[in-house]
Design a protein around this motif. Structure first.
Motif, PDB file in Angstrom:
ATOM      1  N   ARG A  10      97.971  27.316  25.383  1.00 37.31           N
ATOM      2  CA  ARG A  10      97.259  27.700  23.936  1.00 37.31           C
ATOM      3  C   ARG A  10      98.016  29.487  23.632  1.00 37.31           C
ATOM      4  N   SER A  11      97.652  30.333  24.683  1.00 35.82           N
ATOM      5  CA  SER A  11      98.307  31.623  24.799  1.00 35.82           C
ATOM      6  C   SER A  11      97.384  32.400  23.731  1.00 35.82           C
ATOM      7  N   GLU A  12      95.884  31.886  24.401  1.00 32.34           N
ATOM      8  CA  GLU A  12      95.047  32.889  23.920  1.00 32.34           C
ATOM      9  C   GLU A  12      94.585  33.934  23.818  1.00 32.34           C
ATOM     10  N   PRO A  13      94.173  34.753  23.407  1.00 34.25           N
ATOM     11  CA  PRO A  13      93.260  36.085  23.494  1.00 34.25           C
ATOM     12  C   PRO A  13      92.354  36.098  24.763  1.00 34.25           C
ATOM     13  N   VAL A  14      93.027  36.577  25.132  1.00 39.01           N
ATOM     14  CA  VAL A  14      91.807  36.934  27.345  1.00 39.01           C
ATOM     15  C   VAL A  14      91.853  38.507  27.152  1.00 39.01           C
ATOM     16  N   THR A  15      90.277  38.337  27.939  1.00 39.11           N
ATOM     17  CA  THR A  15      90.429  39.886  27.633  1.00 39.11           C
ATOM     18  C   THR A  15      89.151  40.075  29.010  1.00 39.11           C
ATOM     19  N   ILE A  16      89.721  40.187  30.412  1.00 40.24           N
ATOM     20  CA  ILE A  16      89.334  40.409  31.820  1.00 40.24           C
ATOM     21  C   ILE A  16      88.165  41.776  31.692  1.00 40.24           C
ATOM     22  N   PHE A  17      86.446  41.267  31.958  1.00 41.29           N
ATOM     23  CA  PHE A  17      85.816  42.406  31.917  1.00 41.29           C
ATOM     24  C   PHE A  17      85.416  42.651  33.045  1.00 41.29           C
ATOM     25  N   GLY A  18      85.800  44.177  33.894  1.00 36.15           N
ATOM     26  CA  GLY A  18      85.366  44.113  34.605  1.00 36.15           C
ATOM     27  C   GLY A  18      84.601  45.396  35.507  1.00 36.15           C
ATOM     28  N   ASP A  40      85.637  46.626  43.383  1.00 36.58           N
ATOM     29  CA  ASP A  40      86.145  45.829  43.617  1.00 36.58           C
ATOM     30  C   ASP A  40      85.958  45.484  41.890  1.00 36.58           C
ATOM     31  N   GLY A  41      85.343  45.932  41.614  1.00 33.22           N
ATOM     32  CA  GLY A  41      85.439  45.167  39.970  1.00 33.22           C
ATOM     33  C   GLY A  41      86.810  45.879  39.835  1.00 33.22           C
ATOM     34  N   ALA A  42      87.456  46.798  39.777  1.00 33.23           N
ATOM     35  CA  ALA A  42      88.906  47.087  39.897  1.00 33.23           C
ATOM     36  C   ALA A  42      89.606  46.418  40.566  1.00 33.23           C
ATOM     37  N   THR A  43      90.167  45.758  41.406  1.00 36.93           N
ATOM     38  CA  THR A  43      90.646  44.637  41.946  1.00 36.93           C
ATOM     39  C   THR A  43      90.535  43.834  41.751  1.00 36.93           C
ATOM     40  N   SER A  44      89.465  43.285  41.693  1.00 33.88           N
ATOM     41  CA  SER A  44      89.295  41.641  40.975  1.00 33.88           C
ATOM     42  C   SER A  44      90.057  41.554  39.147  1.00 33.88           C
ATOM     43  N   ALA A  45      89.783  42.677  38.789  1.00 34.08           N
ATOM     44  CA  ALA A  45      90.587  42.495  37.106  1.00 34.08           C
ATOM     45  C   ALA A  45      91.476  42.713  37.344  1.00 34.08           C
ATOM     46  N   ALA A  46      92.174  43.425  38.110  1.00 30.68           N
ATOM     47  CA  ALA A  46      93.616  43.871  38.609  1.00 30.68           C
ATOM     48  C   ALA A  46      94.234  42.028  39.231  1.00 30.68           C
ATOM     49  N   LEU A  47      93.755  42.018  40.170  1.00 37.06           N
ATOM     50  CA  LEU A  47      93.871  40.517  40.059  1.00 37.06           C
ATOM     51  C   LEU A  47      94.135  39.607  39.400  1.00 37.06           C
ATOM     52  N   LEU A  57     100.773  35.103  30.291  1.00 35.58           N
ATOM     53  CA  LEU A  57      99.355  35.615  29.166  1.00 35.58           C
ATOM     54  C   LEU A  57      99.033  36.998  29.812  1.00 35.58           C
ATOM     55  N   ARG A  58      99.518  37.802  28.865  1.00 32.11           N
ATOM     56  CA  ARG A  58      98.679  38.954  28.745  1.00 32.11           C
ATOM     57  C   ARG A  58      97.233  39.021  28.456  1.00 32.11           C
ATOM     58  N   ALA A  59      96.581  39.814  29.023  1.00 29.98           N
ATOM     59  CA  ALA A  59      95.093  39.901  29.098  1.00 29.98           C
ATOM     60  C   ALA A  59      95.142  41.176  29.067  1.00 29.98           C
ATOM     61  N   GLY A  60      93.839  41.081  27.481  1.00 29.23           N
ATOM     62  CA  GLY A  60      93.552  42.564  28.065  1.00 29.23           C
ATOM     63  C   GLY A  60      92.755  42.855  29.454  1.00 29.23           C
ATOM     64  N   ILE A  61      92.384  44.348  29.190  1.00 30.62           N
ATOM     65  CA  ILE A  61      91.223  44.730  30.224  1.00 30.62           C
ATOM     66  C   ILE A  61      90.027  44.959  29.015  1.00 30.62           C
ATOM     67  N   TYR A  62      89.175  45.721  29.546  1.00 28.69           N
ATOM     68  CA  TYR A  62      87.814  46.254  29.244  1.00 28.69           C
ATOM     69  C   TYR A  62      86.992  46.673  30.466  1.00 28.69           C
TER      70      TYR A  62
END
Length: 588
Positions: A86-94, A99-106, A116-121
């Protein structure tokens, strides 16, 4: 189990017995026979005899479980697949650590490969603290996000996830920290350490980035079943193993099972310099060879961490996801500089904490607090104090009556469970973690009560761990046996790290030809056996200990047994081996 002391050492210079590790020389195991050195290393670290081949060269195929064994995994994959379609707006919250940075980056890189271009927080450590807050999630919903995936955090974020639901925001939690019986409301909560986990519980040693990798595999499988790749190429998930390896090692996850495969294969990917940001970080770390497991923990990981500790929290994930070489070099240089600043701050806090250590007396858990300490370095200081005190340590930075604490534990003592029990007992504002590490928030006036609670709860476990403490040896060699060939054979049993300890050799008998102090507190020595061939040895951080005093004062007449890690000397003009000394014992 361990058997009789090698070299006859029952009481070393540092006051500990030396023991054979595991099965070696254990006559009670009638099925044991001497094996090749690599096989012995694997067996004594828990590898079943019938699994030696798979452990010599760990592969993802050989250790990868079906992601569907984890609770909520399929539900999480379905929701992410819907968002992609659906091309939804998704944010990865790390989280703000490695561990948080690599999980989010993956997940960001995988979703990008899926279109899909996800946002990062990434929350600010000082201003927002650990994990998702209600304010942050509601704000993301207000900015248009329909789905948030929290990584390395969220398993105990009850208030924040309820606020997200009330705001109409779906949240998928991808975590590995210990959970209580009650779980926060979420669209899906994927965590091998859920108390209601069945088969997935066998993978409780995974770092969050490992759980994120499994979610990525489940997502690709789901999209494949939906026909998503009929006209698109499938992303190569294995190309992201360099990120997985970095997060796994830096988070001190146990290197057994799937984690061994992650690190073994991830180092191969990293050697190819496919990730622009990692390549820039390797260069900024002044590594001129392919990174090793040790480099992940002591060179690359600390630099990623420096952003979250003393700089901007999102620098690490930005570095690992950038597609611009110039930006990658600039961020890597900034992280390198921040790491230098972190070291200076850490040393100041460490000096103050060590000065307060004697006041701890016989408490089973060291709990030291100080006003004005930078909360970004207390975890590192806790690790150093733990090593010095040989028992769990918690360092608390106090500001305006509230303490932010970080703890590190020793093998056999579950600090995360104790911190959660303290929270349930009403002693903490917040707290959680896993067996070897924990974080907490506590009112300053309750610090003494917390110390008493932890002392009572963990005294027996700490005593048992201390009683079992011994220096474990994998091989005994003459001085001439410390060679590059020995190092290569020992390294073949790796990768080594938490839960899969680096092998230790005992070498002797030797005399000290020369010894001096280098740096602030290290002892450098040249030792030799009867043949006179010199061997370089280093005792890091030991100048002010009985070990350091023995090396500096031994003289040419006395003989020693040395125990430590055989390493390649990178600084010599010729390829040679050296010994990093952990302990020593008089041989006469």
């Amino acid at each position: 189990m361990s058997a009789s002391a090698p070299c006859g050492v029952t009481h070393s210079i540092l006051g500990q017995p030396w023991r054979w590790r595991g099965l070696a020389n254990d006559d009670s195991d009638t099925g044991f026979r001497p094996d090749a050195l690599v096989d012995q290393l694997l067996l004594t670290r828990g590898c079943p005899r019938d699994a030696l081949e798979s452990h010599r060269s760990p592969t993802i195929r050989g250790f990868m479980p079906n992601p569907s064994i984890f609770r909520d995994m399929d539900r999480a994959a379905d929701r992410l697949a819907d968002a992609i379609e659906r091309s939804e707006p998704v944010t990865i919250f790390g989280d703000y650590d490695v561990d948080g940075a690599t999980s989010a980056a993956l997940l960001v890189r995988l979703l990008r490969d899926l279109g899909l271009r996800a946002g990062i927080y990434i929350p600010d450590r000082l201003l927002e603290g650990y994990g998702p807050s209600a304010d942050a999630l509601v704000r993301l919903a207000g900015e248009g996000a329909s789905l948030v995936v929290t990584v390395d955090c969220g398993a105990q974020a009850f208030e924040a996830l309820q606020a997200a639901k009330d705001a109409g925001l779906d949240v998928i939690v991808v975590d590995h920290h210990k959970c209580s019986t009650a779980l926060p409301v979420a669209h899906a909560l994927v965590n091998p350490n859920r108390l209601d986990e069945d088969e997935g519980a066998a993978h409780g040693h995974l770092a969050a980035v490992g759980v994120a990798f499994l979610l990525g595999a489940a997502l690709i499988r789901t999209l494949r079943a939906r026909g998503w790749f009929a006209n698109r190429a499938e992303p190569k998930l294995l190309d992201l193993l360099d990120i997985v390896a970095l997060g796994t090692v830096a988070d001190v996850a146990q290197l057994k099972g799937l984690n061994r495969a992650f690190v073994t294969q991830g180092l191969k990917v990293m050697a190819g310099r496919r990730n622009i940001g990692l390549a820039a970080l390797i260069e900024a770390s002044r590594l001129t060879r392919d990174p090793t497991c040790t480099d992940l923990g002591f060179a690359l990981g600390p630099r990623i961490n420096a952003g979250g500790r003393v700089g901007r929290a999102d620098l690490g994930v930005r570095l690992l996801t950038t597609e611009d070489e110039g930006e990658a070099r600039a961020i890597a240089a900034e992280l390198d500089q921040l790491n230098e600043e972190r070291r200076a701050i850490e040393q100041a806090v460490r000096d103050e904490a060590e000065a307060l250590l004697a006041a701890q007396g016989n408490r089973s858990v060291v709990l030291i607090s100080g006003a004005g300490w930078h909360p970004g370095v207390i975890g590192i200081v806790a690790s150093r104090i733990k090593e010095r005190a040989q028992r769990p340590a918690i360092i608390v930075a106090v500001d305006e009556g509230i303490g932010k604490g970080s703890g590190r534990s020793v093998t056999g003592v579950d600090l995360g469970a104790a911190v959660m029990a303290a929270k349930d007992a009403g002693l903490l504002v917040a707290g959680g973690g896993h067996a070897m590490a924990a974080g907490l928030t506590v009112e300053a006036e309750r610090l003494d009560a917390l110390a008493d609670f932890l002392d009572d709860r963990l005294a027996a476990d700490v005593a048992a761990a201390s009683e079992a403490r011994a220096l474990l040896v994998d091989a005994v060699v003459g001085p001439g046996g410390v060679t590059p060939e020995l190092v290569e054979a020992l390294e073949a049993g790796g990768p080594y790290g938490a839960g899969w300890p680096s092998p230790r050799v005992a070498a002797g008998r030797v005399r000290v030809v020369k010894a001096d102090i280098v740096g602030k507190n290290h002892v450098r020595a040249i030792v030799a056996g009867e043949d006179g061939r010199p061997i370089k040895a280093m005792a890091f951080g030991q100048a002010d200990t009985p070990l350091g005093a023995a090396l500096l004062g031994a003289g040419p007449q006395r003989r020693l047994w040395l125990a430590g890690r055989a390493k390649i000397d990178d600084w010599g003009q010729r390829r040679a081996a050296e010994l990093h000394i952990d302990d020593a014992a008089w041989a006469d």
